[in-house]
Design an enzyme around this catalytic site. Structure first.
Site, PDB file in Angstrom:
ATOM      1  CG  ASP A  69     -81.137  34.069-104.726  1.00 50.78           C
ATOM      2  OD1 ASP A  69     -81.340  34.792-103.731  1.00 50.78           O
ATOM      3  OD2 ASP A  69     -81.772  33.016-104.932  1.00 50.78           O
ATOM      4  CE1 TYR A 102     -95.220  31.373-102.781  1.00 48.74           C
ATOM      5  CE2 TYR A 102     -96.818  29.588-102.642  1.00 48.74           C
ATOM      6  CZ  TYR A 102     -95.576  30.055-103.022  1.00 48.74           C
ATOM      7  OH  TYR A 102     -94.686  29.194-103.633  1.00 48.74           O
TER       8      TYR A 102
HETATM    9  P1  NAD Z   1     -86.286  29.255-102.045  1.00 41.75           P
HETATM   10  O1  NAD Z   1     -86.833  30.223-101.032  1.00 41.75           O
HETATM   11  O2  NAD Z   1     -85.292  28.282-101.583  1.00 41.75           O
HETATM   12  O3  NAD Z   1     -85.703  30.041-103.296  1.00 41.75           O
HETATM   13  C1  NAD Z   1     -86.208  31.277-103.736  1.00 41.75           C
HETATM   14  C2  NAD Z   1     -85.019  32.196-103.909  1.00 41.75           C
HETATM   15  O4  NAD Z   1     -85.498  33.472-104.394  1.00 41.75           O
HETATM   16  C3  NAD Z   1     -84.264  32.479-102.599  1.00 41.75           C
HETATM   17  O5  NAD Z   1     -82.909  32.070-102.711  1.00 41.75           O
HETATM   18  C4  NAD Z   1     -84.377  33.971-102.417  1.00 41.75           C
HETATM   19  O6  NAD Z   1     -83.214  34.589-101.880  1.00 41.75           O
HETATM   20  C5  NAD Z   1     -84.641  34.446-103.842  1.00 41.75           C
HETATM   21  N1  NAD Z   1     -85.248  35.778-103.821  1.00 41.75           N
HETATM   22  C6  NAD Z   1     -86.228  36.223-103.004  1.00 41.75           C
HETATM   23  N2  NAD Z   1     -86.444  37.526-103.217  1.00 41.75           N
HETATM   24  C7  NAD Z   1     -85.581  37.909-104.202  1.00 41.75           C
HETATM   25  C8  NAD Z   1     -85.317  39.149-104.824  1.00 41.75           C
HETATM   26  N3  NAD Z   1     -85.997  40.262-104.493  1.00 41.75           N
HETATM   27  N4  NAD Z   1     -84.364  39.192-105.787  1.00 41.75           N
HETATM   28  C9  NAD Z   1     -83.656  38.074-106.110  1.00 41.75           C
HETATM   29  N5  NAD Z   1     -83.853  36.878-105.545  1.00 41.75           N
HETATM   30  C10 NAD Z   1     -84.812  36.803-104.587  1.00 41.75           C
HETATM   31  O7  NAD Z   1     -87.558  28.513-102.677  1.00 41.75           O
HETATM   32  P2  NAD Z   1     -87.643  27.226-103.623  1.00 41.75           P
HETATM   33  O8  NAD Z   1     -88.260  26.159-102.826  1.00 41.75           O
HETATM   34  O9  NAD Z   1     -86.347  26.998-104.291  1.00 41.75           O
HETATM   35  O10 NAD Z   1     -88.747  27.736-104.663  1.00 41.75           O
HETATM   36  C11 NAD Z   1     -88.428  28.186-105.980  1.00 41.75           C
HETATM   37  C12 NAD Z   1     -89.699  28.620-106.674  1.00 41.75           C
HETATM   38  O11 NAD Z   1     -90.640  27.535-106.700  1.00 41.75           O
HETATM   39  C13 NAD Z   1     -90.429  29.776-105.987  1.00 41.75           C
HETATM   40  O12 NAD Z   1     -90.991  30.626-106.943  1.00 41.75           O
HETATM   41  C14 NAD Z   1     -91.527  29.088-105.202  1.00 41.75           C
HETATM   42  O13 NAD Z   1     -92.627  29.933-104.970  1.00 41.75           O
HETATM   43  C15 NAD Z   1     -91.868  27.937-106.136  1.00 41.75           C
HETATM   44  N6  NAD Z   1     -92.502  26.804-105.425  1.00 41.75           N
HETATM   45  C16 NAD Z   1     -91.759  26.025-104.590  1.00 41.75           C
HETATM   46  C17 NAD Z   1     -92.359  24.959-103.935  1.00 41.75           C
HETATM   47  C18 NAD Z   1     -91.590  24.045-103.012  1.00 41.75           C
HETATM   48  O14 NAD Z   1     -92.164  23.056-102.545  1.00 41.75           O
HETATM   49  N7  NAD Z   1     -90.315  24.305-102.725  1.00 41.75           N
HETATM   50  C19 NAD Z   1     -93.716  24.693-104.125  1.00 41.75           C
HETATM   51  C20 NAD Z   1     -94.441  25.518-104.972  1.00 41.75           C
HETATM   52  C21 NAD Z   1     -93.813  26.555-105.639  1.00 41.75           C
END
Ligand code: NAD
Length: 329
Positions: free
Chosen positions: A32, A146
């Site tokens: 991350d 998105y």
């Molecule tokens: P989150 O934002 O908590 O986690 C995503 C992580 O990706 C973050 O820690 C961020 O620092 C990291 N990140 C961003 N850019 C980066 C980069 N360039 N290099 C390395 N790391 C990077 O989100 P989450 O809720 O844990 O979501 C995880 C996945 O699930 C994502 O792909 C999100 O789109 C998908 N998602 C989540 C939900 C939800 O309800 N939480 C719903 C639909 C889809």
């Protein structure tokens, strides 16, 4: 010992997934931009890398059997509605580099985390929405920015399987919530934002609600989410699969639920200028049950009670004499 990579391991779902996999005997590399905010990682190895870079994706995917691809630049509706170019640019780079690097490094299986945001707007115009089946994704009209990127990467996974033989799994999350998730700063989602606002409120108080509060959603607790991800990764199902609950509730209903949990009398003040997303969204779990022989079991009242307890403790700590709490509602 199976070696796995979890990207986005410093984020909400990734952090929980790392713990779950380590408990099951996997060797886990987390990657991350940042370390997890609220608790130390359980990963055997944690690399702070920017996965928009091709070289970093090659390093991250080296020597692992499986990849759980969770890294994304994302947030709640307020964030994704106002940062479309940045989101599309960053997530395209992250995901395309990750899958190609996984292929070049001979990874056996990659799970991609898609979203209910890929579903067409024209099926989500009413609070009394028909639950969304996986096949409802087309004709496409996803969330602008998105959602389009998510849908395009779903197709990319399919092509990598068909043309290169890389086994891919695609999960469509429906509003995941729980402790250790972002609850302030602008990227938080509705369950966390409501918990924070109620936690900061007086015993009798008014909080701001985005839109008229009649918009509906279903929510999935984090423990069910990581269990579902794991089960899907081990399955032979190559098509996208919903992962959510079908317990539909309006935002007004969610506010009332959290107020009851907190033991506060909360009134609502509606801000119709704020983004509120689609009018209604629910998950049809027919395919989930058929494919995994399982579905989420934590009911919303129970999951929200655990989430509120955690967020309230965070807010209390932030409000302690060491400094005034400054997050805006
Ligand atoms: P989150 O934002 O908590 O986690 C995503 C992580 O990706 C973050 O820690 C961020 O620092 C990291 N990140 C961003 N850019 C980066 C980069 N360039 N290099 C390395 N790391 C990077 O989100 P989450 O809720 O844990 O979501 C995880 C996945 O699930 C994502 O792909 C999100 O789109 C998908 N998602 C989540 C939900 C939800 O309800 N939480 C719903 C639909 C889809």
């Amino acid at each position: 010992m199976t070696r796995v990579l979890v990207t986005g391991a410093g984020g909400f779902i990734g952090h929980h997934l790392v713990s779950y996999l380590v408990q099951r005997g996997y060797w886990v590399r987390g990657v991350d931009l940042k370390l997890p905010e609220f608790a130390p990682t359980d990963a055997q190895e944690f690399l702070q890398l920017d996965l928009r870079s091709w070289e970093n994706c090659l390093a991250a995917t080296a020597g692992v059997d499986q990849v759980y691809a969770l890294a994304a630049n994302m947030g709640g509706i307020g964030f994704i509605e106002t940062n479309k170019a940045v989101i599309v640019r960053d997530n395209t780079l992250i995901n395309m580099h990750t899958i190609e690097a996984a292929r070049q490094n001979g990874v056996g299986r990659l799970l991609y985390t898609s979203s209910a945001c890929i579903y067409p707007g024209y099926r989500q115009n009413s609070p009394d929405v028909t639950p969304l089946r996986e096949s409802d994704a087309y004709p496409a009209d996803p969330e602008d920015g998105y959602g389009w990127e998510k849908l395009y990467m779903e197709r990319t996974c399919r092509h990598y399987t068909e043309d290169f033989g890389l086994e891919t799994r695609v999960v469509r999350f429906h509003n995941i919530y729980g402790p250790l998730g972002t609850y302030d700063g602008g990227r938080e989602k509705s369950p966390a934002a409501i918990c924070r606002k109620v936690a900061m409120a007086e015993p009798e108080d008014t909080i701001e609600v985005w839109g008229d509060g009649e918009q509906t959603r279903s929510y999935c607790y984090i423990d069910d989410c990581v269990e579902g991800i794991y089960r899907l990764m081990r399955s032979e199902h190559r098509e996208p699969l919903n992962l959510g609950t079908d317990e539909l509730i309006s935002i007004n209903g969610l506010v009332d639920m959290v107020a009851t949990i907190a033991g506060k009398r909360i009134s609502k003040q509606y801000d119709l200028t704020k983004p509120q997303g689609v009018r209604g969204r629910n998950s049809d779990n027919t395919e989930l049950r058929r494919v995994l022989g399982w579905e989420p079991s934590v009911v919303l009242g129970e999951g929200m009670a655990r989430t509120y307890e955690w967020i309230e403790a965070q807010v209390q700590t932030a409000c302690s004499p060491t400094g005034a709490y400054s997050a805006s509602a």
